[in-house]
Enzyme design. Structure first.
Site, mmCIF file in Angstrom:
data_model
loop_
_atom_site.group_PDB
_atom_site.id
_atom_site.type_symbol
_atom_site.label_atom_id
_atom_site.label_comp_id
_atom_site.label_asym_id
_atom_site.label_seq_id
_atom_site.Cartn_x
_atom_site.Cartn_y
_atom_site.Cartn_z
ATOM 1 C CG ASP A 117 -2.111 -1.006 0.907
ATOM 2 O OD1 ASP A 117 -2.560 -1.066 -0.258
ATOM 3 O OD2 ASP A 117 -2.525 -1.711 1.834
ATOM 4 C CG ASP A 178 -7.545 -3.857 -2.213
ATOM 5 O OD1 ASP A 178 -7.949 -4.857 -2.825
ATOM 6 O OD2 ASP A 178 -7.911 -3.591 -1.066
HETATM 7 N N1 GLY Z 1 -7.273 -1.765 0.676
HETATM 8 C C1 GLY Z 1 -7.967 -2.287 1.792
HETATM 9 C C2 GLY Z 1 -9.390 -1.906 1.818
HETATM 10 O O1 GLY Z 1 -9.924 -1.403 0.841
HETATM 11 O O2 GLY Z 1 -10.008 -2.117 2.834
#
Ligand code: GLY
Length: 400
Positions: A117, A178
């Site tokens: 992330d 994601d």
């Molecule tokens: N990227 C983690 C979520 O969307 O909760």
């Protein structure tokens, strides 16, 4: 190498299923009222949090404060940059610049960076800072984060591993949808440094996502496993969705937005087609008010909503529409749906009542299977709501 991907045609958009209130052009005064209301909320929360950050999700509608150690901290910094761009004043810029120093230290000292992330974290803090102020410190910090992200690329599988240690058997070879939003950091890093390894990894990852995360019917897996050594695809699994074969709403929204954003960077129009496939699947499965449930398997209005997924989807639809040819008939449909979604969020889901640390959008879900942040505010929902408002008011150069 596996075969090139070829997206299917999108399923027809069921216009009659979308709220009638979304027809027509968005009303400028309503959008401006929403912007003013949001800016006031961000200003109040900045006064409350100082140089701390809100937690990923609220508790009883209020975000507890935390330091810079979560995957979500960039969303708050991004909100400060957006507020500055929306004309909120110097106070937002000054606070965001202090955050850049914190993000610089975080990547140098590798504080909670063992995950993918880094794009969410650094595109919205340091790439934004570099684009808006030309700060060399912000550029160096974002480049450092891109190097950490590149360390997670598994060349045999052609993916960036999402979570955990690269040798952890439970996580090895896992990609998640994601990650589409983490790839713009890699494209930016190649553009700014001239080092094409970042771009090559992003191109290979997005191709694997297109082949394996997107199902034949236009829905998506949340996560997909590869054999880290042979690179062979293994199986799709959910993590935050209802079931392995259902469609987690926020994952679908990450897909709509991420495929469109990556197309902006690499010019691959197949990714726009794929974003359309995901967009129509999403839009055809909304409950009556047009704000999705937390999983698209639910459509009848009785399960929890995920307003944060709706905010992500609105930005994704606006990014997709912007990149489609003027003659594409879906372009105007996506713009109308996005504007309708944002106004519905503003008029029916906006929650900030002046309480210190209160979330902007209520009725979001962070992690239903783990019972975390259910029917609360989520900081990325607030970020994407503000980004969508900015996108509605002018042509905007994304931080992504
Ligand atoms: N990227 C983690 C979520 O969307 O909760």
């Amino acid at each position: 190498m596996s075969s090139p991907f070829q997206p299917a045609l999108p399923e027809p958009l069921l216009r009659e299923r979308l709220p009638a209130a979304w027809n027509g052009l968005p009303d400028r005064a309503r959008v401006e009222a929403a912007v003013a209301q949001a800016l006031d909320a961000v200003a109040r929360n900045l006064a409350h949090f100082g140089d701390a950050f809100p937690m990923p999700s609220s508790v009883g509608g209020i975000y507890p404060a935390m330091d810079n150690t979560e995957w979500t901290n960039g969303f708050w910094t991004g909100m400060l940059w957006l507020s500055h761009e929306l004309g909120g004043g110097e106070v937002f810029r000054a606070a965001a610049e202090r955050h850049v120093a914190s993000f610089d230290a975080r990547q140098r000292d590798r504080i909670a960076t063992n995950h993918h992330d880094l794009g969410f974290l650094y595109s919205l803090s340091c790439v934004a800072g570099y684009k808006l102020t030309g700060s060399e410190r912000a550029r160096d910090a974002a480049l450092g984060a891109a190097r950490l992200l590149l360390e997670r690329f598994l060349p045999n599988a052609g993916i960036i591993q999402a979570w955990g240690d690269l040798h952890d058997p439970a996580q090895r070879g896992r990609m998640i949808i994601d990650c589409n939003l983490n790839l713009p950091l890699l494209y930016w890093a190649s553009d700014t440094s001239g080092d094409l390894r970042f771009r090559d990894a992003a191109d290979r990852h997005i191709a694997q996502a297109a082949r394996h995360i997107v199902r034949a019917d236009g829905s998506t897996f949340h996560t997909f496993f590869f054999d880290g050594e042979s690179g062979q695809p293994r199986e799709g699994k959910t993590h935050q969705g209802h079931a392995d074969d259902s469609c987690w709403a926020r994952g679908q929204a990450w897909g709509i937005a991420g495929f469109a954003l990556v197309a902006r960077h690499n010019g691959d129009t197949r990714l726009l087609q794929l974003s359309k496939v995901l967009a129509n699947y999403y839009l055809n499965r909304l409950p009556a008010d047009g704000i999705c449930h937390w999983d698209l398997v639910f459509t009848d209005g009785t399960q929890e909503r995920d307003s944060s997924a709706a905010a992500v989807a609105a930005c994704g639809l606006l990014e997709l529409a912007r990149n489609l040819p003027l003659l594409d008939p879906l372009r105007a449909e996506y713009e109308r749906a996005a504007a309708g979604m944002v106004l519905t969020l503003s008029e029916q889901y906006f929650a900030h009542d002046g309480a210190p640390g209160a979330g902007l959008l209520r009725h979001a879900v962070y992690h239903m299977p783990n019972h975390v942040g259910v029917d609360e505010s989520c900081i990325w929902g607030d970020y994407f709501y503000l980004e969508a408002l900015l996108r509605l008011t002018r042509i905007w150069e994304p931080y992504w």
